[in-house]
Design a protein around this motif. Structure first.
Motif, mmCIF file in Angstrom:
data_model
loop_
_atom_site.group_PDB
_atom_site.id
_atom_site.type_symbol
_atom_site.label_atom_id
_atom_site.label_comp_id
_atom_site.label_asym_id
_atom_site.label_seq_id
_atom_site.Cartn_x
_atom_site.Cartn_y
_atom_site.Cartn_z
ATOM 1 N N ASP A 190 7.216 28.894 2.516
ATOM 2 C CA ASP A 190 6.828 28.370 1.200
ATOM 3 C C ASP A 190 6.002 27.111 1.407
ATOM 4 O OD1 ASP A 190 6.531 27.404 -1.356
ATOM 5 O OD2 ASP A 190 8.673 27.359 -1.848
ATOM 6 N N ALA A 191 4.667 27.238 1.348
ATOM 7 C CA ALA A 191 3.770 26.117 1.633
ATOM 8 C C ALA A 191 3.937 24.970 0.646
ATOM 9 C CB ALA A 191 2.319 26.593 1.634
ATOM 10 N N GLY A 192 4.579 25.228 -0.497
ATOM 11 C CA GLY A 192 4.782 24.179 -1.479
ATOM 12 C C GLY A 192 6.100 23.442 -1.315
ATOM 13 N N ALA A 193 6.857 23.772 -0.280
ATOM 14 C CA ALA A 193 8.164 23.151 -0.067
ATOM 15 C C ALA A 193 8.235 22.568 1.341
ATOM 16 C CB ALA A 193 9.277 24.172 -0.281
ATOM 17 N N ALA A 194 9.213 21.693 1.560
ATOM 18 C CA ALA A 194 9.425 21.082 2.871
ATOM 19 C C ALA A 194 10.881 21.250 3.270
ATOM 20 C CB ALA A 194 9.061 19.601 2.840
ATOM 21 N N ILE A 195 11.136 21.311 4.576
ATOM 22 C CA ILE A 195 12.518 21.371 5.054
ATOM 23 C C ILE A 195 13.025 19.985 5.457
ATOM 24 C CG2 ILE A 195 12.182 23.728 5.857
ATOM 25 C CD1 ILE A 195 12.367 22.571 8.745
#
Length: 291
Positions: A190-195
């Motif tokens: 998900d390129a719009g999220a970060a871990i």
């Protein structure tokens, strides 16, 4: 910080400095990037490496190639041949080559052994390196080459007196300066999220993800060179190290081998995310991941 951007070696670059980069320095950066592409690109028929793919023999490369080739020597040994610059032919077999066919040309094929097929040495004229292949082979420096170019651009600017410098080439970055930089670790699915978020200061951060260059079901740019097959157990890696070339190479190697084997020879911090969503990380990275 003042910034300017450009596109090179297939990715978007952003250079940020404490004061605007002057025209002469920008031209020097452009010349360096052009030299690097002319030396190492496997997508150009006129690159220094291109004749090796057709007939083997010897290619004369810039002197800074020695550090890159030495790193590849070490990583090929540590990964038991799974990370190997001769993987270029295997990538082309799967469709990732000149012309970007993006269609497999046949079954996956293992790369020739780097240790057996290749040798290199310092050569004349001064500050050059001679790379020799005893048989035709397609050299791909993508496992660490972009990181090295980040280092070279960073070094060019810092030696010209720029005190605070951030060189960002997509997933590969190098920072210097009094103020640190917070960098999000992009979720591979998900390129719009970060871990998580990492603080970058006076180090390099490089990432590799299977989804970044993918072109078919299970087909992407991170291969096990010993089989020619794309890696499927690991989805993404992030590495903090003292320089971007090392961080880039280790980020690729983490797809292929146990971090403990790499830690025996290199100093780095890391996160790697498996395809099933599990994460593994070094102690220093324990606080950067979101719960």
């Amino acid at each position: 910080m003042e910034s300017y951007g450009f596109e090179a070696i297939g990715t978007q670059w952003q250079v940020s400095t404490d004061v605007p980069v002057d025209t002469a320095a920008r031209e020097a950066v452009a010349g360096l990037v052009a030299q690097y592409d002319a030396a190492f690109s496997r997508f150009r028929p006129d690159s220094a490496l291109a004749p090796l793919a057709r007939s083997g023999g010897t290619a004369v490369l810039p002197g800074y190639s020695a550090a890159l080739l030495q790193l590849f020597d070490r990583l090929e040994t540590l990964t038991q041949g799974k990370l190997n610059p001769l993987v270029g032919g295997s990538l082309e077999q799967l469709g990732y080559g000149p012309g970007y066919r993006l269609r497999p040309q046949g079954s996956p094929s293992a790369a020739p052994s780097w240790g057996s097929a290749a040798s290199w040495r310092a050569a004349g004229p001064p500050d050059t390196v001679a790379l020799t292949l005893d048989q035709p082979g397609t050299v791909d420096v993508g496992a660490a080459g972009k990181g090295q170019l980040v280092d070279l651009v960073w070094q060019l600017l810092t030696t010209r007196g720029y005190a605070a410098v951030v060189v960002d080439a997509g997933s590969d970055m190098r920072h210097s300066g009094q103020m640190g930089l917070r960098v999000a670790l992009e979720h591979p699915y998900d390129a719009g999220a970060a871990i998580g978020v990492v603080e970058l200061k006076d180090r390099a951060l490089c990432a590799s993800a299977a989804n970044r260059r993918s072109w078919g079901n299970g087909l992407h740019h991170v291969l096990d060179a010993s089989t020619g097959q794309p890696v499927d157990a690991v989805a993404a890696t992030w590495v903090l190290a003292g320089d971007a070339m090392t961080a880039d190479g280790l980020a690729t190697a983490l797809f292929l081998t146990d971090p403990a084997l790499l830690a025996a020879e290199f100093s780095f911090d890391y996160v790697r995310m498996f395809s099933d969503g599990r994460a593994q990380f070094s102690d220093a990275m324990a606080g950067v991941l979101f719960s």
